[in-house]
Design a protein around this motif. Structure first.
Motif, PDB file in Angstrom:
ATOM      1  N   ILE B 225       6.904  -8.212  -9.756  1.00 48.80           N
ATOM      2  CA  ILE B 225       7.631  -7.259  -8.900  1.00 48.80           C
ATOM      3  C   ILE B 225       6.804  -6.028  -8.537  1.00 48.80           C
ATOM      4  O   ILE B 225       7.274  -5.179  -7.801  1.00 48.80           O
ATOM      5  N   THR B 226       5.586  -5.898  -9.067  1.00 50.16           N
ATOM      6  CA  THR B 226       4.755  -4.772  -8.643  1.00 50.16           C
ATOM      7  C   THR B 226       3.743  -5.252  -7.612  1.00 50.16           C
ATOM      8  O   THR B 226       3.073  -6.265  -7.809  1.00 50.16           O
ATOM      9  N   ILE B 227       3.655  -4.508  -6.528  1.00 51.13           N
ATOM     10  CA  ILE B 227       2.790  -4.907  -5.409  1.00 51.13           C
ATOM     11  C   ILE B 227       1.929  -3.728  -5.022  1.00 51.13           C
ATOM     12  O   ILE B 227       2.415  -2.600  -4.922  1.00 51.13           O
ATOM     13  N   SER B 228       0.648  -3.980  -4.823  1.00 49.34           N
ATOM     14  CA  SER B 228      -0.248  -2.864  -4.509  1.00 49.34           C
ATOM     15  C   SER B 228       0.040  -2.336  -3.110  1.00 49.34           C
ATOM     16  O   SER B 228       0.594  -3.036  -2.264  1.00 49.34           O
ATOM     17  N   THR B 230      -1.857  -1.671  -0.560  1.00 50.86           N
ATOM     18  CA  THR B 230      -2.481  -2.358   0.565  1.00 50.86           C
ATOM     19  C   THR B 230      -1.726  -3.648   0.908  1.00 50.86           C
ATOM     20  O   THR B 230      -1.525  -3.973   2.071  1.00 50.86           O
ATOM     21  N   LYS B 231      -1.303  -4.369  -0.146  1.00 55.52           N
ATOM     22  CA  LYS B 231      -0.553  -5.603   0.101  1.00 55.52           C
ATOM     23  C   LYS B 231       0.806  -5.289   0.707  1.00 55.52           C
ATOM     24  O   LYS B 231       1.282  -5.990   1.604  1.00 55.52           O
ATOM     25  N   ALA B 232       1.419  -4.228   0.197  1.00 51.49           N
ATOM     26  CA  ALA B 232       2.770  -3.872   0.650  1.00 51.49           C
ATOM     27  C   ALA B 232       2.779  -3.470   2.120  1.00 51.49           C
ATOM     28  O   ALA B 232       3.766  -3.678   2.826  1.00 51.49           O
ATOM     29  N   ALA B 233       1.656  -2.908   2.605  1.00 45.36           N
ATOM     30  CA  ALA B 233       1.592  -2.480   4.000  1.00 45.36           C
ATOM     31  C   ALA B 233       1.758  -3.664   4.955  1.00 45.36           C
ATOM     32  O   ALA B 233       2.199  -3.509   6.095  1.00 45.36           O
ATOM     33  N   LYS B 234       1.396  -4.860   4.472  1.00 43.26           N
ATOM     34  CA  LYS B 234       1.475  -6.046   5.349  1.00 43.26           C
ATOM     35  C   LYS B 234       2.819  -6.768   5.217  1.00 43.26           C
ATOM     36  O   LYS B 234       3.035  -7.785   5.861  1.00 43.26           O
ATOM     37  N   MET B 235       3.686  -6.253   4.340  1.00 45.40           N
ATOM     38  CA  MET B 235       4.945  -6.961   4.105  1.00 45.40           C
ATOM     39  C   MET B 235       6.113  -6.296   4.833  1.00 45.40           C
ATOM     40  O   MET B 235       6.087  -5.106   5.119  1.00 45.40           O
ATOM     41  N   GLU B 239      11.027  -8.320   2.475  1.00 47.22           N
ATOM     42  CA  GLU B 239      10.229  -8.865   1.377  1.00 47.22           C
ATOM     43  C   GLU B 239      10.021  -7.853   0.254  1.00 47.22           C
ATOM     44  O   GLU B 239       9.835  -8.215  -0.899  1.00 47.22           O
ATOM     45  N   LEU B 240      10.066  -6.568   0.612  1.00 44.72           N
ATOM     46  CA  LEU B 240       9.787  -5.521  -0.375  1.00 44.72           C
ATOM     47  C   LEU B 240      11.016  -5.114  -1.178  1.00 44.72           C
ATOM     48  O   LEU B 240      10.927  -4.282  -2.056  1.00 44.72           O
ATOM     49  N   LYS B 241      12.140  -5.723  -0.892  1.00 51.13           N
ATOM     50  CA  LYS B 241      13.371  -5.372  -1.588  1.00 51.13           C
ATOM     51  C   LYS B 241      13.253  -5.697  -3.082  1.00 51.13           C
ATOM     52  O   LYS B 241      12.852  -6.801  -3.455  1.00 51.13           O
ATOM     53  N   GLY B 242      13.559  -4.731  -3.917  1.00 51.42           N
ATOM     54  CA  GLY B 242      13.488  -4.960  -5.367  1.00 51.42           C
ATOM     55  C   GLY B 242      12.083  -4.926  -5.928  1.00 51.42           C
ATOM     56  O   GLY B 242      11.877  -5.155  -7.109  1.00 51.42           O
ATOM     57  N   LYS B 243      11.092  -4.653  -5.090  1.00 48.59           N
ATOM     58  CA  LYS B 243       9.709  -4.590  -5.560  1.00 48.59           C
ATOM     59  C   LYS B 243       9.290  -3.135  -5.794  1.00 48.59           C
ATOM     60  O   LYS B 243       9.860  -2.227  -5.217  1.00 48.59           O
ATOM     61  N   ILE B 245       6.065  -0.563  -5.543  1.00 44.46           N
ATOM     62  CA  ILE B 245       4.728  -0.458  -4.965  1.00 44.46           C
ATOM     63  C   ILE B 245       3.843   0.362  -5.899  1.00 44.46           C
ATOM     64  O   ILE B 245       4.263   1.407  -6.402  1.00 44.46           O
ATOM     65  N   THR B 246       2.639  -0.131  -6.179  1.00 43.66           N
ATOM     66  CA  THR B 246       1.732   0.582  -7.081  1.00 43.66           C
ATOM     67  C   THR B 246       0.559   1.163  -6.293  1.00 43.66           C
ATOM     68  O   THR B 246       0.243   0.688  -5.203  1.00 43.66           O
ATOM     69  N   GLY B 247      -0.065   2.146  -6.882  1.00 38.04           N
ATOM     70  CA  GLY B 247      -1.224   2.764  -6.229  1.00 38.04           C
ATOM     71  C   GLY B 247      -1.186   4.272  -6.415  1.00 38.04           C
ATOM     72  O   GLY B 247      -0.356   4.792  -7.161  1.00 38.04           O
ATOM     73  N   ILE B 248      -2.123   4.954  -5.735  1.00 36.94           N
ATOM     74  CA  ILE B 248      -2.128   6.418  -5.778  1.00 36.94           C
ATOM     75  C   ILE B 248      -1.461   6.897  -4.496  1.00 36.94           C
ATOM     76  O   ILE B 248      -1.883   6.544  -3.395  1.00 36.94           O
ATOM     77  N   PHE B 249      -0.390   7.664  -4.625  1.00 38.11           N
ATOM     78  CA  PHE B 249       0.397   8.046  -3.464  1.00 38.11           C
ATOM     79  C   PHE B 249       0.050   9.427  -2.930  1.00 38.11           C
ATOM     80  O   PHE B 249       0.297   9.726  -1.778  1.00 38.11           O
ATOM     81  N   ARG B 250      -0.466  10.264  -3.793  1.00 42.20           N
ATOM     82  CA  ARG B 250      -0.881  11.580  -3.323  1.00 42.20           C
ATOM     83  C   ARG B 250      -1.995  12.083  -4.225  1.00 42.20           C
ATOM     84  O   ARG B 250      -1.941  11.903  -5.434  1.00 42.20           O
ATOM     85  N   ASP B 251      -3.016  12.679  -3.599  1.00 40.63           N
ATOM     86  CA  ASP B 251      -4.084  13.297  -4.380  1.00 40.63           C
ATOM     87  C   ASP B 251      -4.512  14.534  -3.598  1.00 40.63           C
ATOM     88  O   ASP B 251      -5.462  14.505  -2.837  1.00 40.63           O
ATOM     89  N   ASP B 252      -3.751  15.599  -3.789  1.00 39.61           N
ATOM     90  CA  ASP B 252      -3.892  16.795  -2.966  1.00 39.61           C
ATOM     91  C   ASP B 252      -4.600  17.873  -3.785  1.00 39.61           C
ATOM     92  O   ASP B 252      -4.140  18.249  -4.852  1.00 39.61           O
TER      93      ASP B 252
END
Ligand code: SF4
Ligand code: SF4
Lengths: 90, 272
Positions: B225-228, B230-235, B239-243, B245-252
């Protein structure tokens, strides 16, 4: 100088036989073996040390700090699963 | 290079008190490995925790540690950071601890942007106190206080931290411990608050009530259920329901850090 140990070592005092390492190992090196003398009822064993590629998936995933894997490049002498003594560095 | 964990652990306290296979240990190991890679000294690190299974982590590490009240890890950490701006302050807190009982402290620590590293051990349940549902328990799943399924919509901790103004936000899970370690390492290096949502497996309190009583099964489920990012951007949305998303979301790096702002204020007042 080769160290005398298997490339992957399990500390049996810390292991809780959860099976996570067995699940992540790509080379099927590890195995859960029944042992009714301990509280968990089983123990994780290094069954096929000669297959280990030292990827450290098991060490990184073990929640109980029970596994240590030698760095790639360090020579180790150990008995493989057939009883032969082998020396491997990766 | 191999990490010598005994350098960072109070070895006489081992074996860990956590259930066999509990993700708390994997997350603690990721934090220790990240600190080892940064080469920080034990005496420069302060680890603060609240109450809960994950908060027992402070008992095992050989840093300066403090085990505080339920939900109050962040206020204590804030005070320590204000008194010792040079100290690296790491906060380990569970999902209930940081978003329900300490929810208010969470948003204000994010808003102030004080230099702390907050690792939220997100195992979807209050483990230690007996399996009550938390604001991160997925809707529809069961716990001891919701035997017919949870009707509450859950928080998205990443969006919550984004809205509150945190400057480093990442999410990963115990199914990918090396990536988790890298995110924690970046968070430790970041000046300002870093929030790391570390998804973990509680196969005993959450899992047994939801047909995931085995640690391997639950870790594999988390992996599914965890999706990176970059992969999630194509979904698609469907399809993303209940998933998750992993990654870095902000680095300010531009927002002013709180202790720095306070130091400047003191200097200004002294020169008046
Ligand atoms: S992951 Fe660790 S605790 Fe679990 S079975 Fe393997 S060695 Fe034992
Ligand atoms: S290092 Fe890799 S190959 Fe060796 S036992 Fe661990 S997971 Fe298996």
């Amino acid at each position: 100088m080769a160290v005398e140990q298997t490339p992957v070592v399990i500390d049996e005092d810390l292991c809780t036989a959860c099976g996570i390492c067995v699940n992540v190992c790509p080379k099927n090196v590890l195995e859960i073996v029944e042992d009714l003398h301990i509280w968990t009822g089983s123990m994780c064993k290094v069954a096929r040390p000669e297959d280990c590629i030292r990827c450290k998936f098991c060490e990184n995933s073990c929640p109980h700090f029970a596994i240590s894997v030698l760095d790639s490049g360090i020579e180790a002498t150990f008995q493989d699963s057939k009883g032969n003594t082998v020396t491997k560095s990766k | 290079m191999a990490t010598d964990y005994s350098k960072y652990l109070r070895m006489d306290k081992l074996p860990l008190y956590w259930c066999p296979g509990c993700g708390n240990g994997t997350i603690l190991k990721s934090i220790i490995t990240a600190i080892d890679e940064l080469g920080w000294k034990n005496d420069d690190i302060m680890m603060v925790s609240g109450i809960g299974c994950s908060s027992r982590a402070t008992g095992y590490v050989d840093f300066h540690t403090i085990h505080t009240l339920h939900g109050r890890a962040l206020p204590v950490a804030t005070a320590i950071k204000m008194c010792h701006p040079g100290m690296h302050v790491v906060v380990v807190s569970g999902d209930g601890d940081s978003t329900a009982i300490g929810g208010n402290h969470f948003i204000h620590a994010c808003r102030r942007n004080i230099d702390l590293t907050l690792v939220v051990v997100d195992n979807w349940i209050y483990g230690m106190t007996g399996g009550q549902y938390s604001p991160l328990t997925p809707t529809g799943t069961k716990g001891s206080t919701m035997p017919r399924g949870n009707i509450d919509p859950n928080f998205d901790i990443v969006k919550l931290a984004e809205g509150a103004g945190a400057t480093y936000i990442a999410r990963s899970s115990v199914a990918e411990p090396v990536i988790l370690k890298n995110y924690i390492k970046k968070g430790l290096e970041h000046t300002g608050i870093s929030v790391i949502d570390a998804m973990s497996n509680c196969h005993i309190q959450w899992g047994r009530r939801n047909k995931f009583g085995d640690p391997v099964k639950l870790v594999n489920h988390i992996k599914e259920i965890t999706i990176s990012k970059t992969k999630a951007a194509k979904m698609t949305e469907e399809e993303l329901k209940g998933k998750y998303i992993t990654g870095i979301f902000r680095d300010d790096k531009d927002k002013k850090e709180y202790t720095q702002a306070y130091k400047e204020l003191i200097e200004k007042a002294q020169n008046e």
